[in-house]
Scaffold this active site. Structure first.
Site, PDB file in Angstrom:
ATOM      1  N   TYR A 120       0.816  -1.217   0.000  1.00 52.02           N
ATOM      2  CA  TYR A 120       0.000   0.000   0.000  1.00 52.02           C
ATOM      3  C   TYR A 120       0.851   1.270   0.000  1.00 52.02           C
ATOM      4  O   TYR A 120       0.549   2.225  -0.706  1.00 52.02           O
ATOM      5  CB  TYR A 120      -0.924   0.014   1.223  1.00 52.02           C
ATOM      6  CG  TYR A 120      -2.221  -0.722   1.034  1.00 52.02           C
ATOM      7  CD1 TYR A 120      -3.044  -0.461  -0.066  1.00 52.02           C
ATOM      8  CD2 TYR A 120      -2.659  -1.655   1.967  1.00 52.02           C
ATOM      9  CE1 TYR A 120      -4.258  -1.119  -0.232  1.00 52.02           C
ATOM     10  CE2 TYR A 120      -3.877  -2.312   1.813  1.00 52.02           C
ATOM     11  CZ  TYR A 120      -4.668  -2.038   0.713  1.00 52.02           C
ATOM     12  OH  TYR A 120      -5.870  -2.680   0.545  1.00 52.02           O
ATOM     13  N   ALA A 175     -10.226  -7.656  -2.754  1.00 53.39           N
ATOM     14  CA  ALA A 175      -9.526  -8.449  -1.732  1.00 53.39           C
ATOM     15  C   ALA A 175      -9.919  -8.056  -0.306  1.00 53.39           C
ATOM     16  O   ALA A 175     -10.204  -8.919   0.527  1.00 53.39           O
ATOM     17  CB  ALA A 175      -8.015  -8.321  -1.924  1.00 53.39           C
ATOM     18  N   GLU A 176      -9.948  -6.750  -0.012  1.00 54.39           N
ATOM     19  CA  GLU A 176     -10.241  -6.341   1.371  1.00 54.39           C
ATOM     20  C   GLU A 176     -11.704  -6.595   1.733  1.00 54.39           C
ATOM     21  O   GLU A 176     -12.005  -6.983   2.859  1.00 54.39           O
ATOM     22  CB  GLU A 176      -9.894  -4.862   1.592  1.00 54.39           C
ATOM     23  CG  GLU A 176      -8.440  -4.493   1.323  1.00 54.39           C
ATOM     24  CD  GLU A 176      -7.424  -5.100   2.299  1.00 54.39           C
ATOM     25  OE1 GLU A 176      -7.777  -6.006   3.095  1.00 54.39           O
ATOM     26  OE2 GLU A 176      -6.259  -4.652   2.257  1.00 54.39           O
ATOM     27  N   ALA A 177     -12.607  -6.407   0.781  1.00 55.70           N
ATOM     28  CA  ALA A 177     -14.026  -6.690   1.046  1.00 55.70           C
ATOM     29  C   ALA A 177     -14.246  -8.187   1.263  1.00 55.70           C
ATOM     30  O   ALA A 177     -15.109  -8.591   2.044  1.00 55.70           O
ATOM     31  CB  ALA A 177     -14.892  -6.184  -0.108  1.00 55.70           C
ATOM     32  N   PHE A 180     -12.839  -8.837   4.822  1.00 62.55           N
ATOM     33  CA  PHE A 180     -13.571  -8.155   5.896  1.00 62.55           C
ATOM     34  C   PHE A 180     -15.005  -7.851   5.470  1.00 62.55           C
ATOM     35  O   PHE A 180     -15.239  -6.958   4.666  1.00 62.55           O
ATOM     36  CB  PHE A 180     -12.858  -6.845   6.272  1.00 62.55           C
ATOM     37  CG  PHE A 180     -11.421  -7.041   6.645  1.00 62.55           C
ATOM     38  CD1 PHE A 180     -11.072  -7.585   7.876  1.00 62.55           C
ATOM     39  CD2 PHE A 180     -10.405  -6.712   5.751  1.00 62.55           C
ATOM     40  CE1 PHE A 180      -9.736  -7.789   8.214  1.00 62.55           C
ATOM     41  CE2 PHE A 180      -9.067  -6.911   6.080  1.00 62.55           C
ATOM     42  CZ  PHE A 180      -8.735  -7.458   7.313  1.00 62.55           C
TER      43      PHE A 180
END
Length: 253
Positions: A120, A175-177, A180
């Site tokens: 990031y 990916a993050e959804a 999480f």
């Protein structure tokens, strides 16, 4: 290579949620559960290394390559301003031969290694965010934002700043959804609008390994053996974290 597609022409919250669920179901090991929970866990590394994500708009498709064993982004595919398919990749994550298998539309001559790395911090630096804390948080999230940032790399001359911003949004919306549900639910709740991101989103994103490790090693029947603080207050019940997918950490303890 498995392909999972999100149609951005007239998407609904339900379609977005089922797209996220499809990715989760595709990479999980159905027999693996940690900490007495039913949270999905990524399967062990296999020969099938990559997953292809397609974003379809009325102006064409832009695709993302993710690593199946951790959902890290490895590459993306877009047409340039002359309608030539070009694949851009993080050289530490994927070889040219693997890239050809992932994105057969782009010839080897049209492969380009990105000048920055897949973390990031490096992508944020190239996104040239000037507001606030200069992190991805300042860009916000949401399906409309995904569509508009995708437009800046679709059939356009490559502009690194636009590319980096697209990657920051696309990684979080996929990916993050998947990791999480908290993030997945924020997107569907605000659908399709862009919304301001929050510190809690970032805390989740940087603590995936820590949270997975705590659930794997220090939870029984969905309850932690002690209070955990991942940056947004104390947590004792695993379900309060609204996790979607855990890192693969071997056999359950």
């Amino acid at each position: 290579v498995t392909s999972i597609t999100l149609d951005l022409v007239n998407p609904t919250a339900g379609q977005y949620s089922s797209f996220v669920d499809k990715i989760r179901n595709n990479v999980k090991d159905p027999n693996l559960k940690y900490g007495g929970t039913d949270i999905a866990v990524i399967g062990p590394p296999s020969k099938d290394k990559f997953l292809r994500i397609n974003f379809q708009s009325s102006r064409g498709t832009v695709s993302l390559g993710l690593k199946r064993d951790n959902l890290y982004v490895v590459a993306y595919l877009a047409m340039d301003n002359t309608n030539v398919n070009r694949a851009y990749y993080f050289r530490s994550e994927i070889t040219s031969a693997e890239l050809t298998a992932l994105f057969p539309e782009a010839t080897a001559a049209n492969h380009k290694a990105l000048e920055y790395t897949e973390d990031y911090h490096s992508i944020e630096k190239n996104a040239q965010i000037t507001e606030g804390d200069k992190s991805r948080k300042e860009l916000g999230l949401g399906i409309n934002l995904l569509s508009s940032t995708m437009d800046t790399v679709n059939k356009k001359v490559r502009v690194v700043k636009n590319e980096a911003r697209f990657l920051l949004i696309a990684i979080q919306m996929t990916a993050e959804a998947v990791r999480f549900r908290y993030i997945q639910n924020l997107v569907t709740k605000n659908f399709p609008n862009k919304f301001n991101s929050e510190n809690k989103v970032i805390k989740f994103e940087v603590n995936w390994k820590k949270i997975s490790t705590a659930i794997h090693g220090d939870a029984k029947n969905g309850v932690f053996n002690k209070d955990y603080d991942f940056g947004f207050g104390k947590v004792r019940l695993v379900k309060d974290l609204q996790m979607g997918l855990l890192m693969h950490l071997g056999k359950p303890k």
